[in-house]
Design an enzyme around this catalytic site. Structure first.
Site, mmCIF file in Angstrom:
data_model
loop_
_atom_site.group_PDB
_atom_site.id
_atom_site.type_symbol
_atom_site.label_atom_id
_atom_site.label_comp_id
_atom_site.label_asym_id
_atom_site.label_seq_id
_atom_site.Cartn_x
_atom_site.Cartn_y
_atom_site.Cartn_z
ATOM 1 C CE LYS A 196 -3.560 2.483 2.519
ATOM 2 N NZ LYS A 196 -4.563 2.446 3.579
ATOM 3 N NE ARG A 206 -5.462 9.666 3.368
ATOM 4 C CZ ARG A 206 -4.164 9.887 3.237
ATOM 5 N NH1 ARG A 206 -3.686 11.127 3.303
ATOM 6 N NH2 ARG A 206 -3.326 8.888 3.033
ATOM 7 C CE LYS A 218 -3.504 8.140 6.719
ATOM 8 N NZ LYS A 218 -4.691 7.286 6.529
ATOM 9 C CD GLU A 234 5.872 -4.391 3.666
ATOM 10 O OE1 GLU A 234 5.307 -5.323 4.257
ATOM 11 O OE2 GLU A 234 6.259 -3.353 4.243
ATOM 12 C CE LYS A 249 -6.058 1.954 -0.530
ATOM 13 N NZ LYS A 249 -6.566 1.958 0.819
ATOM 14 C CB SER A 275 -11.186 7.600 -3.462
ATOM 15 O OG SER A 275 -9.970 8.029 -2.882
ATOM 16 C CE1 TYR A 314 -14.839 3.300 -2.731
ATOM 17 C CE2 TYR A 314 -12.940 3.748 -4.148
ATOM 18 C CZ TYR A 314 -13.488 3.571 -2.888
ATOM 19 O OH TYR A 314 -12.682 3.656 -1.783
HETATM 20 C C1 PBG Z 1 -7.079 3.874 5.496
HETATM 21 C C2 PBG Z 1 -7.550 3.606 4.123
HETATM 22 C C3 PBG Z 1 -7.406 4.472 3.049
HETATM 23 C C4 PBG Z 1 -8.005 3.888 1.955
HETATM 24 C C5 PBG Z 1 -8.511 2.645 2.358
HETATM 25 N N1 PBG Z 1 -8.206 2.484 3.716
HETATM 26 C C6 PBG Z 1 -6.827 5.841 3.022
HETATM 27 C C7 PBG Z 1 -5.497 6.062 3.561
HETATM 28 O O1 PBG Z 1 -4.677 5.152 3.710
HETATM 29 O O2 PBG Z 1 -5.234 7.213 3.868
HETATM 30 C C8 PBG Z 1 -8.069 4.521 0.617
HETATM 31 C C9 PBG Z 1 -9.115 4.026 -0.311
HETATM 32 C C10 PBG Z 1 -9.380 4.930 -1.450
HETATM 33 O O3 PBG Z 1 -8.738 5.981 -1.645
HETATM 34 O O4 PBG Z 1 -10.297 4.599 -2.217
HETATM 35 N N2 PBG Z 1 -6.810 2.822 6.306
#
Ligand code: PBG
Length: 325
Positions: A196, A206, A218, A234, A249, A275, A314
């Site tokens: 990720k 968010r 992060k 990983e 991701k 997203s 989505y």
């Molecule tokens: C947080 C989380 C995130 C997403 C899924 N779980 C955002 C982040 O890590 O800040 C993002 C999903 C998306 O953008 O569609 N645990």
């Protein structure tokens, strides 16, 4: 003369030689839930909704009748319930456990997946527990993992089929596996967010959950977008720690990572079309600049071709409708 075009000469021949086929069973449908009576459109993700528990069950039911067999839940938690230790995440009467129970009651066969991470519950907006040293933030790994184990156990007790740690703490897959096994939940699976990335493509999500970090970023836990060998590292770790599914991701900008991970592990590989990817496509298609149906199906096909047999998107419901036509 060698003529590759012969294999493209008609729809029938193209169908015969096609290497990648999207199927509705590839999709996991991410759904947002909040503790309100009304369903609410999400400004940062046009076309997506923060559902009430009842609304979510109805939406999942519609998706299920289109052949979508798995959903993943993301809660929007009221600011007043958020704390530095994020303890609401393991509340057996919390929003997520209630949603799981409602879903399982209505659709026992539906695969209910939950997000395991602290950011929706943490007053600091981070996926882990924060220690502040003046301006500097430290995200406490092992303390966070203990809480994640309690969260995963809480979801398992409520009936989740699969938990999905998206926090990127070290050692959490092994710790969650142990906790679940010790409590007789050895049949609850773990879909690990293995690679990720610390991506700007999560912005609209968010916004949907109001889970933006209050300070800092992060980057000390999510991966550097410049790295690919680290994704292999990983992957090998999560495999050893007992993950059932490995996830990459975001998806679209990380197709090379999906492909490398696919070639590294024998486990199923998932990818999350996040997203920001969703929003870019929505924005480009809004005034007809791009052809929405063609773009969505092509973007999903590309993710699958790269090596992801499972896609979190989505667009799941819309794509399922198109695939059924
Ligand atoms: C947080 C989380 C995130 C997403 C899924 N779980 C955002 C982040 O890590 O800040 C993002 C999903 C998306 O953008 O569609 N645990």
């Amino acid at each position: 003369m060698i003529r590759p075009r012969r294999n493209r000469k008609s729809p029938a021949v193209r169908a015969l030689v096609r290497e990648t086929t999207l199927s509705v069973s590839d999709f996991i449908y991410p759904l947002f839930v909040h503790d309100k009576e009304l369903d609410e459109p999400i400004d940062s993700m046009p076309g997506c909704t923060r559902w009430s528990v009842n609304g979510l069950v109805k939406e999942a039911g519609e998706a299920y009748s289109l052949g979508i067999q798995a959903v993943v839940l993301f809660p929007a938690i009221a600011e007043s319930i958020k704390t530095p230790d994020a303890k609401e995440c393991a509340n057996d009467d919390g929003l997520v456990p209630r949603t799981i129970r409602a879903l399982k009651e209505a659709y026992p066969e539906l695969c209910v997946i939950t997000d395991v991470a602290l950011d929706p519950y943490n007053s600091d907006g981070h996926d882990g527990i924060v220690r502040k040293n003046g301006e500097a933030l430290e995200i406490l790994n092992d303390k966070t993992v203990e809480t994640l184990c309690q969260q995963a156990l809480c979801h398992a007790k409520a009936g989740a089929d699969m938990v999905s740690p998206s926090d990127m703490m070290d050692g959490r897959v092994e710790a969650i596996r142990e906790t679940l096994d010790l409590n007789d939940y050895d049949q609850v699976s773990i879909m690990a967010y293995t690679a990720k990335y610390a991506s700007a493509f999560y912005g609209p999500f968010r916004g949907a959950l109001e889970s933006e970090p209050k300070s800092g970023d992060k980057k000390t836990y999510q991966m550097d977008p410049a790295n690919s060998r680290e994704a292999i590292r990983e992957t090998l770790l999560d495999e050893e720690e007992g993950a059932d599914i490995i996830m990459v991701k975001p998806a679209g900008p990380y197709l090379d990572i999906i492909s490398e991970v696919r070639n590294t592990t024998t486990l199923p590989v998932a990818a999350y079309q996040v997203s920001g990817e969703y929003l870019m496509i929505k924005a480009a298609c809004k005034d007809g600049w791009l052809d929405e149906k063609a773009i969505i199906l092509e973007s999903l096909t590309g993710i699958k071709r790269a090596g992801a047999g499972i896609i979190l998107t989505y667009f799941a419901k819309q794509a399922a409708q198109w695939l059924a036509e």
